[in-house]
Write a protein that holds these residues in place. Sequence first.
Motif, PDB file in Angstrom:
ATOM      1  N   ALA A 240      11.566  12.391   2.520  1.00 14.14           N
ATOM      2  CA  ALA A 240      12.534  11.332   2.223  1.00 14.14           C
ATOM      3  C   ALA A 240      13.126  10.760   3.511  1.00 14.14           C
ATOM      4  O   ALA A 240      13.277   9.537   3.651  1.00 14.14           O
ATOM      5  N   THR A 241      13.455  11.635   4.458  1.00 22.06           N
ATOM      6  CA  THR A 241      14.022  11.163   5.724  1.00 22.06           C
ATOM      7  C   THR A 241      13.025  10.306   6.489  1.00 22.06           C
ATOM      8  O   THR A 241      13.386   9.254   7.044  1.00 22.06           O
ATOM      9  N   TYR A 242      11.774  10.764   6.514  1.00 14.71           N
ATOM     10  CA  TYR A 242      10.740  10.020   7.249  1.00 14.71           C
ATOM     11  C   TYR A 242      10.573   8.614   6.673  1.00 14.71           C
ATOM     12  O   TYR A 242      10.530   7.620   7.411  1.00 14.71           O
ATOM     13  N   ILE A 243      10.481   8.502   5.361  1.00 14.79           N
ATOM     14  CA  ILE A 243      10.293   7.201   4.711  1.00 14.79           C
ATOM     15  C   ILE A 243      11.528   6.329   4.874  1.00 14.79           C
ATOM     16  O   ILE A 243      11.438   5.127   5.183  1.00 14.79           O
ATOM     17  N   ASN A 244      12.694   6.899   4.712  1.00 22.09           N
ATOM     18  CA  ASN A 244      13.935   6.119   4.804  1.00 22.09           C
ATOM     19  C   ASN A 244      14.194   5.597   6.215  1.00 22.09           C
ATOM     20  O   ASN A 244      14.799   4.534   6.385  1.00 22.09           O
TER      21      ASN A 244
ATOM     22  N   LEU B 239      -0.775   3.959   8.933  1.00 27.27           N
ATOM     23  CA  LEU B 239      -0.638   3.618   7.515  1.00 27.27           C
ATOM     24  C   LEU B 239       0.718   2.982   7.227  1.00 27.27           C
ATOM     25  O   LEU B 239       0.810   1.991   6.501  1.00 27.27           O
ATOM     26  N   MET B 240       1.751   3.544   7.821  1.00 30.67           N
ATOM     27  CA  MET B 240       3.095   3.025   7.559  1.00 30.67           C
ATOM     28  C   MET B 240       3.282   1.639   8.171  1.00 30.67           C
ATOM     29  O   MET B 240       3.913   0.761   7.572  1.00 30.67           O
ATOM     30  N   ASP B 241       2.730   1.429   9.378  1.00 27.74           N
ATOM     31  CA  ASP B 241       2.913   0.139  10.064  1.00 27.74           C
ATOM     32  C   ASP B 241       2.037  -0.959   9.469  1.00 27.74           C
ATOM     33  O   ASP B 241       2.493  -2.089   9.277  1.00 27.74           O
ATOM     34  N   MET B 242       0.798  -0.628   9.154  1.00 26.99           N
ATOM     35  CA  MET B 242      -0.149  -1.651   8.701  1.00 26.99           C
ATOM     36  C   MET B 242      -0.008  -1.936   7.201  1.00 26.99           C
ATOM     37  O   MET B 242      -0.014  -3.090   6.776  1.00 26.99           O
ATOM     38  N   GLU B 243       0.087  -0.905   6.417  1.00 27.85           N
ATOM     39  CA  GLU B 243       0.143  -1.104   4.961  1.00 27.85           C
ATOM     40  C   GLU B 243       1.573  -1.135   4.425  1.00 27.85           C
ATOM     41  O   GLU B 243       1.783  -1.468   3.249  1.00 27.85           O
TER      42      GLU B 243
ATOM     43  N   SER C  45      14.898   0.989   9.533  1.00 27.97           N
ATOM     44  CA  SER C  45      14.476   0.290  10.750  1.00 27.97           C
ATOM     45  C   SER C  45      14.135  -1.165  10.452  1.00 27.97           C
ATOM     46  O   SER C  45      14.542  -2.086  11.186  1.00 27.97           O
ATOM     47  N   GLU C  46      13.388  -1.403   9.369  1.00 28.26           N
ATOM     48  CA  GLU C  46      13.047  -2.794   9.016  1.00 28.26           C
ATOM     49  C   GLU C  46      14.280  -3.546   8.547  1.00 28.26           C
ATOM     50  O   GLU C  46      14.421  -4.755   8.812  1.00 28.26           O
TER      51      GLU C  46
ATOM     52  N   VAL D 233      -0.461  12.550  12.702  1.00 27.52           N
ATOM     53  CA  VAL D 233       0.711  11.714  12.955  1.00 27.52           C
ATOM     54  C   VAL D 233       0.291  10.281  13.292  1.00 27.52           C
ATOM     55  O   VAL D 233       0.895   9.315  12.805  1.00 27.52           O
ATOM     56  N   SER D 234      -0.758  10.142  14.104  1.00 26.61           N
ATOM     57  CA  SER D 234      -1.256   8.799  14.450  1.00 26.61           C
ATOM     58  C   SER D 234      -1.750   8.066  13.211  1.00 26.61           C
ATOM     59  O   SER D 234      -1.460   6.875  13.009  1.00 26.61           O
ATOM     60  N   LYS D 235      -2.460   8.778  12.372  1.00 29.88           N
ATOM     61  CA  LYS D 235      -2.970   8.162  11.143  1.00 29.88           C
ATOM     62  C   LYS D 235      -1.824   7.790  10.214  1.00 29.88           C
ATOM     63  O   LYS D 235      -1.834   6.730   9.573  1.00 29.88           O
TER      64      LYS D 235
END
Length: 353
Positions: free
Chosen positions: A284-288, A243-247, A293-294, A237-239
């Motif tokens: 899909a929910t996780y990515i959306n 990835l989602m925040d930085m990239e 949020s952004e 989960v941390s990794k």
Amino acid sequence: MSFGQQMLFFFSAIGAFNGLLLGLYLVFIKKLKYIPDFFLGLILLTLSIRVGISVCIYFYPDWPLIIPHLGLSALFFTGPALYYYIRSSFLQEQFDLKKSRQSFGILTLILGTVGLLYLIFPVTWDRYFATFIYGVWTVFIFLSVYKYYIFSKKDAKKLTQYILPVLISNVIIFLAYQLMSTGWIPIYCAGGSLVFSLILYGNILILFNNKYRSAAVKEERKYSNKKISDEQAENFVSKLERLMDMEELYKNPNLKLSDLAMKMNISAHQLSQLLNDNLEKSFATYINEYRISEACEKIENGSYLKFEEIGYEVGFNSKSTFFSTFKKIKNTTPLLYKQSQLASEPRFQSLDL
């Protein structure tokens, strides 16, 4: 021999040759661990002999008359082999191999007796002997279809992805030879041989595809039995969050589960298991959620972009998808969300004073 005849000869001959090799392997070389494979090999062997002789007779008609009769004799066992292939495939351990051997012994005796009678008495071979062979083949084709129907109806859970293509292929070859034997199609022998070649390679593709799918199912089951530990899930989960925040991978509208799993250096099944079991969210929910949020941040910061442009910026590939997803996650529309943010600004300003 014309070019068309050469091509017809080539494809028919190579199909017969490959079928012969495969049949010999299944019947004589491969160990008899799976009985249906033996009968499948016998089907290929008898058809290949018939097809090979048919091709040779069609292009070299001066061969002795005994040669095509040998081909018909091989074809005599094709129907019984198919019948016992169906039975053994469904019955598995309950199949009585000893009785099938006795049946083939009786069939061999019948064929030998009929052949001897035709040699002793001056009867036209081409007409009556071929009729006898095709008659036996017809009976066993109907018996095979009937047995498949009965067994599949009794045990619907039985895996039949290998049985049905073999049955259908044999029926097609049988019908091709029957129709061509009537004289409606002038290239009887070569035409049947070409049909056999096409059916053979079609079945090889089907079997390879089924084996690939079976391997994929086994791989998925292998991973499904391995539950991700709490410590490992926390690291994943941390990794994932880094990835989602930085990239900002969520901004890719074509992002797939397999792509994200590759970035994390884990299998797609493990990532799906992590999201569903540990985060209780679909991919899909996780990515959306990241995208919405952004989008909210941009709206709060007074972005000059239109709402649909904001949707494209954060990774949605259509206006309608952005609006429906925003409504689902925030329980409001982008416009109402913006208005609520503007309405709340004076209160904060008065508090500062």
